[in-house]
Design a protein around this motif. Structure first.
Motif, PDB file in Angstrom:
ATOM      1  N   HIS A  21      38.142  38.228  31.318  1.00 61.54           N
ATOM      2  CA  HIS A  21      38.339  37.890  32.727  1.00 61.54           C
ATOM      3  C   HIS A  21      39.832  37.771  33.032  1.00 61.54           C
ATOM      4  CE1 HIS A  21      34.007  36.710  33.021  1.00 61.54           C
ATOM      5  NE2 HIS A  21      34.201  36.527  31.718  1.00 61.54           N
ATOM      6  N   GLU A  22      40.201  38.274  34.198  1.00 59.45           N
ATOM      7  CA  GLU A  22      41.601  38.259  34.625  1.00 59.45           C
ATOM      8  C   GLU A  22      41.758  37.353  35.839  1.00 59.45           C
ATOM      9  OE1 GLU A  22      45.120  41.496  34.891  1.00 59.45           O
ATOM     10  OE2 GLU A  22      43.366  41.964  36.117  1.00 59.45           O
ATOM     11  N   PRO A  23      42.833  36.541  35.901  1.00 62.58           N
ATOM     12  CA  PRO A  23      43.041  35.631  37.041  1.00 62.58           C
ATOM     13  C   PRO A  23      43.280  36.403  38.332  1.00 62.58           C
ATOM     14  CG  PRO A  23      44.949  35.641  35.595  1.00 62.58           C
ATOM     15  CD  PRO A  23      43.886  36.405  34.875  1.00 62.58           C
ATOM     16  N   PRO A  24      43.113  35.735  39.475  1.00 64.06           N
ATOM     17  CA  PRO A  24      43.224  36.431  40.766  1.00 64.06           C
ATOM     18  C   PRO A  24      44.600  36.989  41.066  1.00 64.06           C
ATOM     19  CG  PRO A  24      43.025  34.055  41.070  1.00 64.06           C
ATOM     20  CD  PRO A  24      42.730  34.334  39.631  1.00 64.06           C
ATOM     21  N   GLU A  25      45.667  36.367  40.586  1.00 67.68           N
ATOM     22  CA  GLU A  25      47.026  36.856  40.828  1.00 67.68           C
ATOM     23  C   GLU A  25      47.727  37.026  39.484  1.00 67.68           C
ATOM     24  OE1 GLU A  25      49.029  34.310  43.537  1.00 67.68           O
ATOM     25  OE2 GLU A  25      47.617  34.634  45.169  1.00 67.68           O
ATOM     26  N   ALA A  58      37.219  19.536  29.856  1.00 68.37           N
ATOM     27  CA  ALA A  58      38.299  20.168  29.102  1.00 68.37           C
ATOM     28  C   ALA A  58      38.542  21.596  29.567  1.00 68.37           C
ATOM     29  CB  ALA A  58      37.978  20.144  27.607  1.00 68.37           C
ATOM     30  N   ASN A  59      37.489  22.261  30.029  1.00 64.63           N
ATOM     31  CA  ASN A  59      37.608  23.629  30.523  1.00 64.63           C
ATOM     32  C   ASN A  59      37.789  23.683  32.038  1.00 64.63           C
ATOM     33  OD1 ASN A  59      37.011  25.723  28.209  1.00 64.63           O
ATOM     34  ND2 ASN A  59      35.612  24.016  27.872  1.00 64.63           N
ATOM     35  N   ARG A  60      38.027  22.520  32.671  1.00 66.34           N
ATOM     36  CA  ARG A  60      38.307  22.422  34.106  1.00 66.34           C
ATOM     37  C   ARG A  60      37.196  23.010  34.978  1.00 66.34           C
ATOM     38  NH1 ARG A  60      43.573  20.956  34.937  1.00 66.34           N
ATOM     39  NH2 ARG A  60      44.944  21.042  33.094  1.00 66.34           N
ATOM     40  N   ARG A 109      31.514  31.595  32.915  1.00 61.46           N
ATOM     41  CA  ARG A 109      31.757  32.814  33.698  1.00 61.46           C
ATOM     42  C   ARG A 109      31.606  32.532  35.194  1.00 61.46           C
ATOM     43  NH1 ARG A 109      28.346  35.016  29.500  1.00 61.46           N
ATOM     44  NH2 ARG A 109      29.665  35.960  27.914  1.00 61.46           N
ATOM     45  N   TRP A 110      30.595  31.760  35.542  1.00 63.49           N
ATOM     46  CA  TRP A 110      30.388  31.413  36.944  1.00 63.49           C
ATOM     47  C   TRP A 110      31.571  30.610  37.481  1.00 63.49           C
ATOM     48  CZ3 TRP A 110      29.717  26.534  39.247  1.00 63.49           C
ATOM     49  CH2 TRP A 110      29.344  26.567  40.594  1.00 63.49           C
ATOM     50  N   SER A 111      32.067  29.679  36.688  1.00 64.15           N
ATOM     51  CA  SER A 111      33.209  28.867  37.112  1.00 64.15           C
ATOM     52  C   SER A 111      34.452  29.725  37.297  1.00 64.15           C
ATOM     53  CB  SER A 111      33.476  27.756  36.083  1.00 64.15           C
ATOM     54  OG  SER A 111      32.392  26.864  35.994  1.00 64.15           O
ATOM     55  N   LEU A 112      34.679  30.655  36.378  1.00 65.06           N
ATOM     56  CA  LEU A 112      35.829  31.557  36.517  1.00 65.06           C
ATOM     57  C   LEU A 112      35.688  32.420  37.767  1.00 65.06           C
ATOM     58  CD1 LEU A 112      36.305  32.704  32.809  1.00 65.06           C
ATOM     59  CD2 LEU A 112      37.805  31.183  34.106  1.00 65.06           C
ATOM     60  N   GLU A 113      34.477  32.867  38.041  1.00 64.68           N
ATOM     61  CA  GLU A 113      34.251  33.667  39.245  1.00 64.68           C
ATOM     62  C   GLU A 113      34.559  32.864  40.497  1.00 64.68           C
ATOM     63  OE1 GLU A 113      30.582  36.016  41.512  1.00 64.68           O
ATOM     64  OE2 GLU A 113      30.354  35.327  39.448  1.00 64.68           O
ATOM     65  N   GLN A 114      34.190  31.588  40.495  1.00 60.89           N
ATOM     66  CA  GLN A 114      34.484  30.731  41.644  1.00 60.89           C
ATOM     67  C   GLN A 114      35.992  30.543  41.835  1.00 60.89           C
ATOM     68  OE1 GLN A 114      31.898  29.718  43.707  1.00 60.89           O
ATOM     69  NE2 GLN A 114      30.856  31.116  42.299  1.00 60.89           N
ATOM     70  N   GLN A 115      36.748  30.629  40.753  1.00 59.66           N
ATOM     71  CA  GLN A 115      38.206  30.497  40.822  1.00 59.66           C
ATOM     72  C   GLN A 115      38.904  31.813  41.167  1.00 59.66           C
ATOM     73  OE1 GLN A 115      39.788  28.458  37.291  1.00 59.66           O
ATOM     74  NE2 GLN A 115      37.777  27.560  36.962  1.00 59.66           N
TER      75      GLN A 115
END
Length: 201
Positions: A21-25, A58-60, A109-115
């Protein structure tokens, strides 16, 4: 997820699967982009099952943590109202912990998608180090040195001296020979995607 994990444990396959997964910016420099990628393992998480809310914190994963606490409170309240025996309370807590362990990867994965993270690939191997090396060997050659939209002189990217890598997998991938043609890289990625889908069932 639960069925795939049980099948893998029963079969004894020494295979690890990760989604990437890659961050939005992402940073402008491709090596900085690579270091910002997040590898999420596929399978049961012992840490999530044992530590529960502490693992989520811990994983925010704050939204998932709030949902977990709400479910735990509702479950405890229901057992209290029904005057359930103490062993039923222990069983309920154990089931909740196992459920979190089995679904930890999906929740992350769901949390990363929300971010705003984008899933850019998947990879399989014997362990995380091998998966990172395999992914970067295929991903790095297809990326520009500076991503589109970079403006020279703005300080968005710092030139990186040769050989300066924070990850052994990046160092190995960075020293690997570049593919001769872009279609060869695309073909390897397609094969990797098909293999991942087959292994994940």
């Amino acid at each position: 997820m639960i069925v795939r994990t049980l099948f893998r444990l029963a079969g004894g396959h020494d295979v690890a699967a990760f989604t990437v997964h890659e961050p939005p910016e992402p940073p402008a420099d491709r090596i900085d982009r690579a270091e910002a990628l997040v590898f999420v393992p596929d399978g049961f998480s012992v840490a999530a099952a044992v530590f529960g809310p502490f693992w989520l914190a811990a994983n925010r994963m704050w939204t998932a943590l709030a949902i977990y606490i709400a479910v735990a409170l509702v479950l405890a309240l229901g057992l209290y109202i029904t005057d359930a025996a103490s062993h039923w309370q222990a069983i309920a807590q154990g089931v909740l912990a196992l459920l979190l362990g089995f679904e930890a990867d999906s929740i992350r994965r769901w949390s990363l998608e929300q971010q705003g993270y984008d899933q850019i690939g998947a990879v399989v191997g014997r362990n995380l180090a091998e998966c990172e090396r395999r992914f970067f060997e295929n991903w790095l050659p297809g990326q520009p040195m500076l991503r589109a939209g970079y403006i020279a002189g703005t300080g968005q990217a710092r030139p990186r001296p040769s050989g300066e890598f924070s990850s052994p997998a990046l160092a190995a991938a960075g020293s690997a020979p570049m593919p001769a043609r872009a279609d060869e890289t695309a073909g390897a990625q397609r094969k990797l995607s098909l293999l991942t889908r087959f292994l994940r069932g």
